[in-house]
Design an enzyme around this catalytic site. Structure first.
Site, PDB file in Angstrom:
ATOM      1  N   TYR A 286     -61.650 -56.589  -6.765  1.00 15.55           N
ATOM      2  CA  TYR A 286     -60.644 -55.534  -6.596  1.00 15.55           C
ATOM      3  C   TYR A 286     -60.489 -54.793  -7.921  1.00 15.55           C
ATOM      4  CZ  TYR A 286     -56.123 -53.300  -5.575  1.00 15.55           C
ATOM      5  OH  TYR A 286     -55.106 -52.400  -5.372  1.00 15.55           O
TER       6      TYR A 286
ATOM      7  N   ASP B 194     -63.776 -55.269 -15.759  1.00 12.46           N
ATOM      8  CA  ASP B 194     -62.392 -55.091 -15.333  1.00 12.46           C
ATOM      9  C   ASP B 194     -61.635 -56.358 -15.734  1.00 12.46           C
ATOM     10  OD1 ASP B 194     -59.961 -54.942 -14.115  1.00 12.46           O
ATOM     11  OD2 ASP B 194     -60.719 -54.424 -12.126  1.00 12.46           O
TER      12      ASP B 194
ATOM     13  N   LYS C 233     -51.712 -55.550 -16.208  1.00 15.75           N
ATOM     14  CA  LYS C 233     -50.982 -56.829 -16.133  1.00 15.75           C
ATOM     15  C   LYS C 233     -50.465 -57.310 -17.503  1.00 15.75           C
ATOM     16  CE  LYS C 233     -52.665 -57.727 -11.579  1.00 15.75           C
ATOM     17  NZ  LYS C 233     -53.947 -57.353 -11.003  1.00 15.75           N
TER      18      LYS C 233
HETATM   19  C1  PLP Z   1     -54.365 -55.973 -10.271  1.00 17.63           C
HETATM   20  C2  PLP Z   1     -55.738 -55.528 -10.508  1.00 17.63           C
HETATM   21  C3  PLP Z   1     -56.083 -54.169 -10.578  1.00 17.63           C
HETATM   22  C4  PLP Z   1     -55.105 -53.076 -10.243  1.00 17.63           C
HETATM   23  O1  PLP Z   1     -54.036 -53.019 -11.112  1.00 17.63           O
HETATM   24  P1  PLP Z   1     -52.685 -52.308 -10.624  1.00 17.63           P
HETATM   25  O2  PLP Z   1     -51.829 -52.349 -11.843  1.00 17.63           O
HETATM   26  O3  PLP Z   1     -52.180 -53.105  -9.492  1.00 17.63           O
HETATM   27  O4  PLP Z   1     -53.032 -50.916 -10.235  1.00 17.63           O
HETATM   28  C5  PLP Z   1     -57.366 -53.836 -10.941  1.00 17.63           C
HETATM   29  N1  PLP Z   1     -58.277 -54.775 -11.215  1.00 17.63           N
HETATM   30  C6  PLP Z   1     -57.996 -56.087 -11.151  1.00 17.63           C
HETATM   31  C7  PLP Z   1     -59.048 -57.075 -11.505  1.00 17.63           C
HETATM   32  C8  PLP Z   1     -56.735 -56.502 -10.778  1.00 17.63           C
HETATM   33  O5  PLP Z   1     -56.479 -57.810 -10.666  1.00 17.63           O
END
Ligand code: PLP
Length: 428
Positions: free
Chosen positions: A144, A239, A267
């Site tokens: 994701y 990511d 995060k």
């Molecule tokens: C949570 C998450 C996102 C998206 O971040 P948001 O602040 O919710 O937009 C993107 N990549 C990873 C790996 C994530 O866990």
């Protein structure tokens, strides 16, 4: 436990907010029942609107790595707020947090702050496309990267060459530039690269996958990916929205000793306020506006409250040389305890863990990609989730989510959790 007030609040919310929530996974669709409304939180505990105390294993999906209402962060935000909350002009604190992030993370010279992980990943691939002059990207099934169009693509049958959108509203035009690969399958990535010679701008990956449960990269997978990218002039995008400032000061890059070309954050970097960021070496970052032609902007980007929270969080993590070891030790302790409790009760399971990320899959056999993650028994998970909740323990309301430990957890909290698993396992 009683959730009377939470249920009433949810009913109210449903009237004016789609599904009653501002982000879908909060809605308990995967597990049934109604979501719990939080009143406040401190350290490792959530307190809900009905007065229940819950040990929190989600921690706002990661950011509260040092516990809820962590004082240095709260104080920093309160002090900043008194001086104005947004200016749309540069402030010194943006440079301070940028300097600190650049010093903690390997292989980056510059960093741009945004408001979410979604924005960070979306901007990172625009930058990769602008830098390479190529259109296509490779992502992995089950990873994701936020909810922007290019990433809402999942593997359907035979969809490993051309992605098919998995949300209405994502156009075929966008989807066709996102190629899907299987996690931990380097041969699959190689085949995609071969079939799309000189067309791929970047490969984006969660270096430890955290959105299909926790899935570690197999030995040398990231290294092979890095070599493949290098020899084809493809940028490697990590990511690290989940893993950044959680697995190590320098995130997965440091843990696995692999340098990515662009790194995305979210995060933890915001300490619980809305912050994302993407970073790279000068040669790449200098392509970004206003230095270069790749456009990216944000009215509230680098917001002083958000930067104050993030700076206080990163400062604490940078100072405490032992925090990541402590977190990993606590998570390993929990892993052993849960494993034993489930074995003692003859419950088929697999536990994956990296650092302070852990997930329990109710299936036998190794879980190493989206297909193996999807094999988990969802009915067992539902029963497990509600059983744990009833014992006062909050885990993610979906079998596809990782648990994130906080350093605020004591060994008594962990023992309490393991005892609960033992009890709940008897009903599985
Ligand atoms: C949570 C998450 C996102 C998206 O971040 P948001 O602040 O919710 O937009 C993107 N990549 C990873 C790996 C994530 O866990």
């Amino acid at each position: 436990m009683i959730y009377k007030r939470s249920s009433a609040l949810f009913a109210e919310a449903e009237k004016v907010i789609p599904g009653g929530v501002n982000s879908p996974v909060r809605a308990f669709k995967g597990v049934g029942g109604t979501p719990i409304f939080v009143k406040e939180a401190k350290g490792a505990y959530l307190y809900d609107e009905d007065g229940n105390r819950l040990i929190d294993y989600i921690n706002s999906w990661g950011p509260m790595i040092l516990g809820h209402a962590y004082e240095p962060v709260v104080n920093a935000v309160v002090e900043k707020a008194k001086k104005g909350t947004s200016f749309g002009m540069p402030t010194e604190i943006e440079t301070k947090i940028a300097e600190l992030a650049v010093s903690m993370v390997p292989n980056i010279d510059k960093i741009r702050f945004v408001n979410s992980g979604t924005e960070a990943c979306m901007s990172a691939i625009r930058l990769a496309r602008g830098f390479t002059g190529r259109d296509k990207i490779i992502k992995f099934a089950g990873c994701y990267h936020g909810h922007s169009d290019s990433f809402l693509i999942q593997a359907g049958s035979g969809a490993s060459t051309f992605g098919t959108p998995n949300s209405p509203g994502v156009t075929q035009g966008t989807a066709k530039d996102t190629l899907l690969a299987n996690y931990n399958d380097i041969k699959n990535v190689k085949a995609l690269v071969e079939a799309n010679k000189n067309e791929i701008a970047c490969v984006i990956i969660e270096p430890v996958a955290g959105n299909m449960g926790c899935i570690p990269p197999k030995k040398d997978f990231l290294k092979a990916l890095k070599e493949l990218c290098e020899s084809n002039n493809i940028l490697l995008v990590f990511d690290e929205v989940m893993t950044g400032f959680r697995l190590a000061k320098g995130g997965a890059q440091e843990l696995y000793r692999i340098d990515a070309d662009i790194v995305c954050f979210g995060k933890v970097i915001g300490g619980g306020l809305p912050v994302g960021a993407f970073a790279a070496r000068n040669e790449i970052m200098n392509h970004l506006a206003p230095l270069g032609p790749v456009y990216q902007a944000g009215t509230l980007s680098g917001n002083p409250l958000a930067m104050a929270a993030g700076l206080a969080m990163l400062t604490a993590l940078n100072r405490d040389t032992d925090v990541f070891n402590r977190l990993a030790d606590k998570t390993e302790y929990l892993h052993r305890g849960i494993n034993k409790a489930l074995i003692d009760n003859n419950i088929t399971h697999t536990i994956n863990r990296v650092g302070s990320m852990i997930s329990v899959h109710f299936d036998e056999g190794e879980v190493y990609d989206f297909t193996t993650a999807a094999k988990g028994n969802n009915d067992t998970f539902k029963t497990f989730f509600h059983g744990m909740l009833n014992e006062g323990i909050y885990i993610a309301p979906s079998s596809f989510e990782t648990w994130f430990l906080t350093d605020a957890l004591s060994y008594e909290d962990l023992d309490f959790t393991i005892t609960a698993v033992n009890k709940v396992a008897k009903s599985l």
